[in-house]
Design an enzyme around this catalytic site. Structure first.
Site, PDB file in Angstrom:
ATOM      1  N   HIS A  33       0.803  -1.224   0.000  1.00  0.00           N
ATOM      2  CA  HIS A  33       0.000   0.000   0.000  1.00  0.00           C
ATOM      3  C   HIS A  33       0.839   1.279   0.000  1.00  0.00           C
ATOM      4  O   HIS A  33       0.330   2.323  -0.399  1.00  0.00           O
ATOM      5  CB  HIS A  33      -0.920   0.021   1.220  1.00  0.00           C
ATOM      6  CG  HIS A  33      -2.051  -0.954   1.134  1.00  0.00           C
ATOM      7  ND1 HIS A  33      -3.104  -0.809   0.257  1.00  0.00           N
ATOM      8  CD2 HIS A  33      -2.298  -2.098   1.824  1.00  0.00           C
ATOM      9  CE1 HIS A  33      -3.943  -1.813   0.397  1.00  0.00           C
ATOM     10  NE2 HIS A  33      -3.483  -2.613   1.335  1.00  0.00           N
ATOM     11  N   GLU A 135      -7.223 -12.842   4.414  1.00  0.00           N
ATOM     12  CA  GLU A 135      -8.067 -11.642   4.379  1.00  0.00           C
ATOM     13  C   GLU A 135      -9.115 -11.689   3.279  1.00  0.00           C
ATOM     14  O   GLU A 135      -9.875 -10.734   3.104  1.00  0.00           O
ATOM     15  CB  GLU A 135      -7.195 -10.393   4.203  1.00  0.00           C
ATOM     16  CG  GLU A 135      -6.308 -10.427   2.970  1.00  0.00           C
ATOM     17  CD  GLU A 135      -5.373  -9.240   2.879  1.00  0.00           C
ATOM     18  OE1 GLU A 135      -5.541  -8.272   3.640  1.00  0.00           O
ATOM     19  OE2 GLU A 135      -4.455  -9.279   2.030  1.00  0.00           O
TER      20      GLU A 135
END
Length: 239
Positions: A33, A135
C-alpha cells in the site's frame, strides 16, 4: 509472550531505524500500500536494527525474491486465495529442498558473496519467515488447507480486508469477524504456525491477545505520527 511490531508506510530509512531504537520487536515495510519500491527498499532494510519483514505487493516470484535478495528477514504475502497459491509462495521464498527460489550469491542477503554460499543457503532456510495473509473469503474458506502447507511459518490476519469479505466493512471487532479469527487461529496453531494480526488501537489489541494471537502489528508510522502531531497541537492550544 506476544511480540509487537509496527508497519512502516513512509519511504524512509529513518522510520525503520526509529522503530528499532524505540524497542519494537520487528517492523513490516509495506510495499503493498505504501509508495515503497526498489529505489527505497534497500536503504530501509540497511537501517533496520530489528527484524524487518516486507509485505510484498503480490504473490509473484519476482516480488518475493526481490524482497528476500535485498535482505528482508521474511515476506508477508497479501490477498492469498488458495492452498495452491500458498504452496507457490513457499516455492518462491525457499531454496531447495523446500522451494525453487532463484540463487544469486552476489546479492545483499548473501553479503554480496562474502558469506559462503553453503552458509547463505543454510541460514536462509533456518531464518527466513514465510507469512501469508488471510483476508479474503476464498482463503478463509480453505484456511485449514492453507495452514497445512509445508514451509509456511505464520498466518497474518488482515481484519480490515477480512471485514469487507464478510460484508461488515470496517467492523473489525464484530463477533462475525472474531469467529473467523478463531477459525484461523485454530487452523494455524493445529499446524504449528504462529498467528499475527494488524490492530490499530488498544481495544483491538486486547481482543486479539485474549483470543490467542502470537504477534500484533500495531498501527503504522504514518498513523502514529499523524496522531501525535494532532494531539500535541491540541494540547498546546489548551495551555
Amino acid at each position: 509472550m506476544a511480540r509487537f511490531g509496527v508497519f512502516i508506510e513512509l519511504a524512509s530509512p529513518e522510520s525503520v531505524e526509529m522503530a528499532g531504537w524505540a524497542g519494537w520487536d520487528h517492523c513490516v515495510i509495506d510495499c503493498e500500500h505504501a509508495p515503497i519500491d526498489n529505489a527505497f527498499l534497500p536503504a530501509m532494510l540497511r537501517a533496520a536494527r530489528i527484524p524487518a519483514y516486507v509485505r510484498v505487493p503480490n504473490s509473484t516470484p519476482e516480488s518475493i525474491q526481490g524482497a528476500l535478495d535485498n535482505g528482508a528477514n521474511g515476506v508477508i504475502v497479501p490477498r492469498l486465495r488458495s492452498a495452491e497459491e500458498a504452496r507457490r509462495v513457499v516455492e518462491a521464498a525457499r531454496f531447495f529442498p523446500q522451494g525453487k527460489r532463484g540463487v544469486n550469491h552476489m546479492v545483499r542477503a548473501a553479503r554480496y558473496s562474502l558469506e559462503p554460499i553453503e552458509e547463505y543457503l543454510k541460514n536462509a532456510g533456518e531464518h527466513t519467515r514465510v507469512i501469508v495473509q488471510i483476508e479474503t473469503a476464498e482463503a478463509l474458506e480453505c484456511v485449514e488447507d492453507i495452514a497445512a502447507t509445508p514451509g509456511l511459518d505464520e498466518l497474518f490476519i488482515g481484519p480490515y480486508d477480512l471485514s469487507q469479505a464478510l460484508a461488515i466493512p470496517g467492523q473489525v471487532l464484530d463477533e462475525k469477524l472474531l469467529r473467523a479469527g478463531r477459525r484461523i487461529l485454530d487452523a494455524a496453531h493445529a499446524n504449528g504456525l504462529a498467528v499475527s494480526v494488524f490492530v490499530n488501537n488498544d481495544d483491538a489489541a486486547r481482543a486479539w491477545l485474549a483470543l490467542g494471537a502470537d504477534t500484533l502489528h500495531y498501527s503504522a508510522d504514518t498513523y502514529l505520527l499523524a496522531q501525535a502531531l494532532r494531539q500535541t497541537r491540541e494540547r498546546l492550544r489548551s495551555l
